[in-house]
Design a protein around this motif. Structure first.
Motif, PDB file in Angstrom:
ATOM      1  N   PHE A  95       8.719   3.037   8.972  1.00  0.00           N
ATOM      2  CA  PHE A  95       7.862   2.121   9.724  1.00  0.00           C
ATOM      3  C   PHE A  95       6.540   1.960   8.976  1.00  0.00           C
ATOM      4  CE2 PHE A  95      10.742   3.696  13.019  1.00  0.00           C
ATOM      5  CZ  PHE A  95      11.174   2.481  13.549  1.00  0.00           C
ATOM      6  N   LEU A  96       6.277   0.736   8.556  1.00  0.00           N
ATOM      7  CA  LEU A  96       5.117   0.442   7.706  1.00  0.00           C
ATOM      8  C   LEU A  96       3.935  -0.081   8.510  1.00  0.00           C
ATOM      9  CD1 LEU A  96       7.012  -1.531   4.900  1.00  0.00           C
ATOM     10  CD2 LEU A  96       6.333   0.885   4.839  1.00  0.00           C
ATOM     11  N   ILE A  97       2.753   0.425   8.191  1.00  0.00           N
ATOM     12  CA  ILE A  97       1.516  -0.233   8.613  1.00  0.00           C
ATOM     13  C   ILE A  97       1.338  -1.337   7.578  1.00  0.00           C
ATOM     14  CG2 ILE A  97      -0.924   0.034   9.180  1.00  0.00           C
ATOM     15  CD1 ILE A  97      -0.379   3.080   9.318  1.00  0.00           C
ATOM     16  N   VAL A  98       1.783  -2.528   7.896  1.00  0.00           N
ATOM     17  CA  VAL A  98       2.052  -3.558   6.897  1.00  0.00           C
ATOM     18  C   VAL A  98       0.837  -3.883   6.036  1.00  0.00           C
ATOM     19  CG1 VAL A  98       2.843  -5.935   6.572  1.00  0.00           C
ATOM     20  CG2 VAL A  98       3.899  -4.492   8.328  1.00  0.00           C
ATOM     21  N   ASP A  99      -0.333  -3.906   6.619  1.00  0.00           N
ATOM     22  CA  ASP A  99      -1.539  -4.258   5.856  1.00  0.00           C
ATOM     23  C   ASP A  99      -1.892  -3.224   4.798  1.00  0.00           C
ATOM     24  OD1 ASP A  99      -3.731  -5.940   5.256  1.00  0.00           O
ATOM     25  OD2 ASP A  99      -5.062  -4.726   6.488  1.00  0.00           O
ATOM     26  N   THR A 100      -1.366  -2.015   4.905  1.00  0.00           N
ATOM     27  CA  THR A 100      -1.700  -0.967   3.934  1.00  0.00           C
ATOM     28  C   THR A 100      -0.780  -0.980   2.723  1.00  0.00           C
ATOM     29  OG1 THR A 100      -0.255   0.743   4.889  1.00  0.00           O
ATOM     30  CG2 THR A 100      -2.463   0.499   5.838  1.00  0.00           C
ATOM     31  N   VAL A 101       0.321  -1.706   2.791  1.00  0.00           N
ATOM     32  CA  VAL A 101       1.295  -1.684   1.692  1.00  0.00           C
ATOM     33  C   VAL A 101       0.716  -2.399   0.474  1.00  0.00           C
ATOM     34  CG1 VAL A 101       3.624  -2.314   0.953  1.00  0.00           C
ATOM     35  CG2 VAL A 101       3.193  -1.664   3.338  1.00  0.00           C
ATOM     36  N   GLY A 102       0.561  -1.665  -0.616  1.00  0.00           N
ATOM     37  CA  GLY A 102       0.026  -2.237  -1.843  1.00  0.00           C
ATOM     38  C   GLY A 102      -1.379  -2.753  -1.723  1.00  0.00           C
ATOM     39  N   ASN A 103      -2.143  -2.227  -0.766  1.00  0.00           N
ATOM     40  CA  ASN A 103      -3.512  -2.701  -0.519  1.00  0.00           C
ATOM     41  C   ASN A 103      -4.505  -1.735  -1.162  1.00  0.00           C
ATOM     42  OD1 ASN A 103      -5.969  -3.579   0.463  1.00  0.00           O
ATOM     43  ND2 ASN A 103      -5.227  -3.930   2.546  1.00  0.00           N
ATOM     44  N   PRO A 104      -5.160  -2.129  -2.266  1.00  0.00           N
ATOM     45  CA  PRO A 104      -6.091  -1.227  -2.960  1.00  0.00           C
ATOM     46  C   PRO A 104      -7.343  -0.894  -2.163  1.00  0.00           C
ATOM     47  CG  PRO A 104      -6.223  -3.442  -3.874  1.00  0.00           C
ATOM     48  CD  PRO A 104      -5.076  -3.452  -2.910  1.00  0.00           C
TER      49      PRO A 104
END
Length: 376
Positions: free
Chosen positions: A167-176
């Motif tokens: 389950f992804l916290i979508v905004d954090t995926v690949g977010n520098p």
């Protein structure tokens, strides 16, 4: 009806209403009185009746002992035990992090003791359409989208051929711009997705606690609560809350669809917290299966599901397995907090008891006077 008959009838109603009031009072407030919880719910009380904000760190294992390997063990049927993990690390430093060694030991023990891993697709079909699942069915889930899932958990899942859901916290995926524990990037997510790992929403960016009043002393999960609007000097209205949450879930679903090419029908609630308006928003967005952090077994039709925490530094794989073997006895009667309904019932029966008592006194006095007149 004679005064005596009325008095007897009122006495029966009074006793019954007081009894019902007492029953619902205990149901509503048992958590405030530990001795009541022990009397009425025994050792399994905490797991069975705690509320939505259940403690996700399920440790200790009261009364459990490691058991022998049972290659043909039969523990539960037509139920699914969903396990919840977060970070997996070779040398954990956080209480919620599980060691790689213990995670692999869990997988080996499950395999050796006749537990059967299922996919999220199988779980949804089971929950929504009562499709059959293997006995001792287990669904593995991982929250928050930590990079450690790719580095440490995924290789072991491949080794044991165990399906899993992240389950992804979508905004954090690949977010520098996101600081703290390293999160997954989309290349890693897509690689694992091709390898059979399912990915669903843990919100877009509502995985945090926020103030619900001006003093900020009682923060609540942002997804399930109406927050305090500092610029407006007030709390969100119900409409403002629903619009904020709906926009977040819609955005998370849109990004997952764009990146992975699949619709999102599952949501894991941050901190396990939910509300009826939130459940309605989920249904509106096509999210037909949700998961909390409360321990329990799941059965067909239970669209808001239980999960047993299997992570954390305190995890003991042997005792974890012993608990899983006894899941039907220890976790099979779990339910979500019914305190609000029990409180309403308790108040209703208290009102009935009070009104009945007043009439009972009046009729009793009249009966006493009547008898006094006859004796005189």
């Amino acid at each position: 009806m004679s005064l005596k008959a009325r008095f007897i009838a009122l006495s029966v109603v009074l006793v019954l209403s007081v009894a019902m009031f007492s029953l619902f009072f205990v149901q509503a407030y048992h958590s405030r009185f530990p001795f009541l919880q022990r009397i009425f719910y025994g050792h399994a009380g905490t797991a069975a009746v705690s509320g939505e904000h259940a403690n996700a760190d399920y440790s200790p294992y009261p009364g459990l002992k490691a058991s022998d390997t049972q290659p043909d063990g039969h523990y539960y049927r037509n139920r699914v035990l969903v396990l919840m993990y977060h970070d997996v690390s070779p040398s954990p430093t956080d209480v919620h992090s599980l060691s790689v060694r213990n995670f692999e030991r869990q997988l080996q023990l499950m395999k050796d003791n006749n537990f059967h891993w299922i996919t999220m697709s199988q779980y949804r079909e089971f929950i929504l359409h009562d499709r059959p699942v293997p006995e001792n069915a287990v669904l593995l889930t991982f929250d928050d989208g930590y990079e450690s899932f790719y580095k440490y958990a995924y290789p072991l899942l491949e080794k044991y051929r165990a399906p899993a859901t992240s389950f992804l916290i979508v905004d954090t995926v690949g977010n520098p711009k996101m600081h703290g524990v390293e999160k997954l990037n989309w290349d890693q997510v897509k690689e694992m997705h091709r390898g059979g790992i399912d990915f669903f929403s843990h919100t877009f960016n509502l995985h945090y606690y926020a103030p619900t009043d001006a003093r900020g002393k009682h923060p609540e999960p942002a997804l399930s609560s109406r927050l305090y609007l500092k610029d407006k000097g007030r709390r969100e209205t119900e409409n403002e809350y629903e619009a904020r949450v709906d926009a977040d879930l819609q955005q998370a679903n849109a990004v997952l669809k764009q990146e992975l090419g699949e619709d999102n029908h599952v949501l894991a609630f941050p901190y396990g917290a939910f509300s009826e308006p939130l459940l309605q928003i989920c249904r509106k967005r096509g999210i037909d299966v949700t998961l909390t952090v409360k321990s329990g077994l799941n059965k067909p039709g239970q669209t808001n599901g239980f999960r047993l925490n299997a992570g954390g530094m305190s995890n003991d794989p042997e005792l974890q397995l012993a608990l899983m073997k006894q899941a039907e006895q220890r976790l099979g009667h779990a339910h979500f907090d019914r305190s609000p309904a029990y409180k309403r019932f308790a108040i209703a029966f208290l009102v009935v008891a009070a009104a009945t008592f007043a009439v009972w006194i009046y009729v009793g006095s009249a009966l006493f006077r009547q008898r006094g007149t006859k004796n005189g």
